[in-house]
Design a protein around this motif. Sequence first.
Motif, PDB file in Angstrom:
ATOM      1  N   GLU A   2       0.974  -1.580  -0.138  1.00 49.17           N
ATOM      2  CA  GLU A   2      -0.415  -0.175   0.306  1.00 49.17           C
ATOM      3  C   GLU A   2       0.868   0.610  -0.563  1.00 49.17           C
ATOM      4  OE1 GLU A   2      -2.601   0.208  -0.514  1.00 49.17           O
ATOM      5  OE2 GLU A   2      -2.962   2.469  -0.603  1.00 49.17           O
ATOM      6  N   LEU A   3       2.164   1.144   0.748  1.00 47.82           N
ATOM      7  CA  LEU A   3       2.876   2.619   0.610  1.00 47.82           C
ATOM      8  C   LEU A   3       3.822   2.895  -0.104  1.00 47.82           C
ATOM      9  CD1 LEU A   3       4.791   4.374   2.962  1.00 47.82           C
ATOM     10  CD2 LEU A   3       6.447   2.613   2.760  1.00 47.82           C
ATOM     11  N   ILE A   4       4.014   1.417  -0.799  1.00 47.11           N
ATOM     12  CA  ILE A   4       4.584   1.755  -2.584  1.00 47.11           C
ATOM     13  C   ILE A   4       3.768   2.284  -3.677  1.00 47.11           C
ATOM     14  CG2 ILE A   4       5.430   0.764  -4.304  1.00 47.11           C
ATOM     15  CD1 ILE A   4       6.690  -1.519  -2.075  1.00 47.11           C
ATOM     16  N   ARG A   5       2.176   1.951  -3.618  1.00 48.99           N
ATOM     17  CA  ARG A   5       1.083   1.798  -4.305  1.00 48.99           C
ATOM     18  C   ARG A   5       0.471   3.399  -4.203  1.00 48.99           C
ATOM     19  NH1 ARG A   5      -2.170  -2.077  -3.130  1.00 48.99           N
ATOM     20  NH2 ARG A   5      -1.487  -3.841  -4.297  1.00 48.99           N
ATOM     21  N   ARG A   6       1.734   4.738  -3.147  1.00 45.81           N
ATOM     22  CA  ARG A   6       1.091   5.647  -2.960  1.00 45.81           C
ATOM     23  C   ARG A   6       2.143   6.184  -3.520  1.00 45.81           C
ATOM     24  NH1 ARG A   6       1.247   7.225   2.303  1.00 45.81           N
ATOM     25  NH2 ARG A   6       0.946   4.948   3.292  1.00 45.81           N
ATOM     26  N   TYR A   7       3.195   6.592  -3.379  1.00 44.74           N
ATOM     27  CA  TYR A   7       4.430   6.644  -3.685  1.00 44.74           C
ATOM     28  C   TYR A   7       4.546   6.714  -5.953  1.00 44.74           C
ATOM     29  CZ  TYR A   7       7.249   7.116   0.443  1.00 44.74           C
ATOM     30  OH  TYR A   7       8.242   7.784   2.007  1.00 44.74           O
ATOM     31  N   GLU A   8       4.123   5.362  -5.949  1.00 49.33           N
ATOM     32  CA  GLU A   8       3.458   5.027  -7.725  1.00 49.33           C
ATOM     33  C   GLU A   8       2.485   5.800  -7.922  1.00 49.33           C
ATOM     34  OE1 GLU A   8       3.680   1.110  -8.984  1.00 49.33           O
ATOM     35  OE2 GLU A   8       3.486   2.166 -11.341  1.00 49.33           O
ATOM     36  N   VAL A   9       1.777   6.359  -7.217  1.00 46.94           N
ATOM     37  CA  VAL A   9       0.619   7.119  -8.188  1.00 46.94           C
ATOM     38  C   VAL A   9       0.998   9.020  -7.932  1.00 46.94           C
ATOM     39  CG1 VAL A   9      -2.113   8.331  -7.200  1.00 46.94           C
ATOM     40  CG2 VAL A   9      -1.285   6.387  -6.667  1.00 46.94           C
ATOM     41  N   VAL A  10       2.084   9.586  -6.794  1.00 45.85           N
ATOM     42  CA  VAL A  10       2.851  10.498  -7.227  1.00 45.85           C
ATOM     43  C   VAL A  10       3.513  10.174  -7.933  1.00 45.85           C
ATOM     44  CG1 VAL A  10       3.597  12.312  -5.947  1.00 45.85           C
ATOM     45  CG2 VAL A  10       2.562  11.039  -4.186  1.00 45.85           C
ATOM     46  N   ALA A  11       4.696   9.667  -8.162  1.00 48.03           N
ATOM     47  CA  ALA A  11       5.853   9.474  -8.607  1.00 48.03           C
ATOM     48  C   ALA A  11       4.966  10.238 -10.501  1.00 48.03           C
ATOM     49  CB  ALA A  11       6.321   8.269  -8.935  1.00 48.03           C
ATOM     50  N   ALA A 303      12.518   4.028  -5.977  1.00 50.80           N
ATOM     51  CA  ALA A 303      12.311   4.699  -7.217  1.00 50.80           C
ATOM     52  C   ALA A 303      11.094   5.614  -7.331  1.00 50.80           C
ATOM     53  CB  ALA A 303      12.604   3.820  -9.048  1.00 50.80           C
ATOM     54  N   TRP A 304      10.325   5.293  -7.311  1.00 55.55           N
ATOM     55  CA  TRP A 304       8.982   5.725  -6.952  1.00 55.55           C
ATOM     56  C   TRP A 304       8.920   6.696  -5.776  1.00 55.55           C
ATOM     57  CZ3 TRP A 304       8.174   5.208 -11.211  1.00 55.55           C
ATOM     58  CH2 TRP A 304       7.909   4.099 -11.995  1.00 55.55           C
TER      59      TRP A 304
END
Length: 350
Positions: A2-11, A303-304
């Motif tokens: 979940e945490l990673i998904r949030r970064y990916e959305v912003v990225a 990366a994200w």
Amino acid sequence: MELIRRYEVVARERLDQGVYDYYAGGAGDEQTLAENDRAWRRWWLRPRTMVDVGAVDPSVTVLGRRLAAPVIVAPMAAQRLLHPDGELGTARAAAAAGLAYTLSTRATTDVAEVCAAAGGGVWFQLYVQIDRDATEAAVRHAVSSGVEALVLTVDLPVAGRRERERANPEIALPEGVTLATHTGRPAESTIKPLGGWDPGLTWDDVAWLRDVGDGTPVLVKGVLTAEDAEAAMAAGAAGVIVSNHGARQLDGVVPTAIALDEVATAVEGRVPVLVDGGVRDGGDVVRALALGADAVLIGRPVAWALAAQGEGGVAELLAQFAEDVERALALCGCPDVAAVTRGHVQRAAW
Ligand SMILES: Cc1cc2nc3c(=O)[nH]c(=O)nc-3n(C[C@H](O)[C@H](O)[C@H](O)COP(=O)(O)O)c2cc1C
Ligand SMILES: CC(C)CC(=O)C(=O)O
């Protein structure tokens, strides 16, 4: 996850489409890309209870260096494409978290600067070029800068067919940013999938690299079979990295969560076994340890985080990731990494 998904959305919002696609994409139909993530979850965790987990120690020692958790940042090209903090930001964040950082040959920051910023725990990923003199110069420069391991990538003799990159075969680096001259070539202001790498590389070259590296440990990255693990050890590798290059080379190759089982069984603890590809949370790390890995590498999530929030984002991601490893260990009844056994996973029936 979940945490990673949030970064990916912003990225994804922040990056140009071509840059996002370059980082996110895989080879061919991206079948292996999807399976890299899913295959970890096809190993069910088998926790043990009623073990004292009042103090969990997730640290490990890899190649003589103590890491706060069995997590290393994977080499990824051109990190100043993602954020001005680039490689210096990611390397500093990894060092602050007590983790190791692997710098790509195709970095946008010189290895000497990265080693100075991190103050230790930096590995140098190597693409061997047809121009061996240039490669030898790069290796000597990396070793004299203080890298603690050379990561020889063996799964890119030619470029994979990456459909998403077709729309943007040559990505321009931001104004004023160039690729570090680890290749001996003049500073380049675009990143291309391939250029001058030696497709004639063989296992004999591991001995050459050990020699040029003056004894710096050589890890072979891109091992997916027991046969290659045996060959790497016979050639003098100090360790193997089970990797399919984040599914960016040949679509249809085995997901790393499956290959790891075979490779770790063949290696029998003779050298460290590391793994990357789709490792996304503490549970995945415990799965990897149970299957015989000494540590994991993570790529795209870093990366994200960098693209979303620079060095601070990577620091936050790595801290939360390490915390999640600690939690998963506790919930599996493992007070430390050594307590994780093959009995902590079972293959799902599907
Ligand atoms: C954008 C990008 C660039 C990469 N560049 C390199 C590289 O320069 N050298 C290398 O050995 N691997 C490279 N890799 C592969 C990673 O080191 C690693 O094997 C993979 O990304 C791990 O999977 P994950 O992203 O699912 O965590 C790259 C991966 C990505 C996504
Ligand atoms: C410059 C590239 C060869 C870097 C890489 O390994 C990748 O894009 O997967």
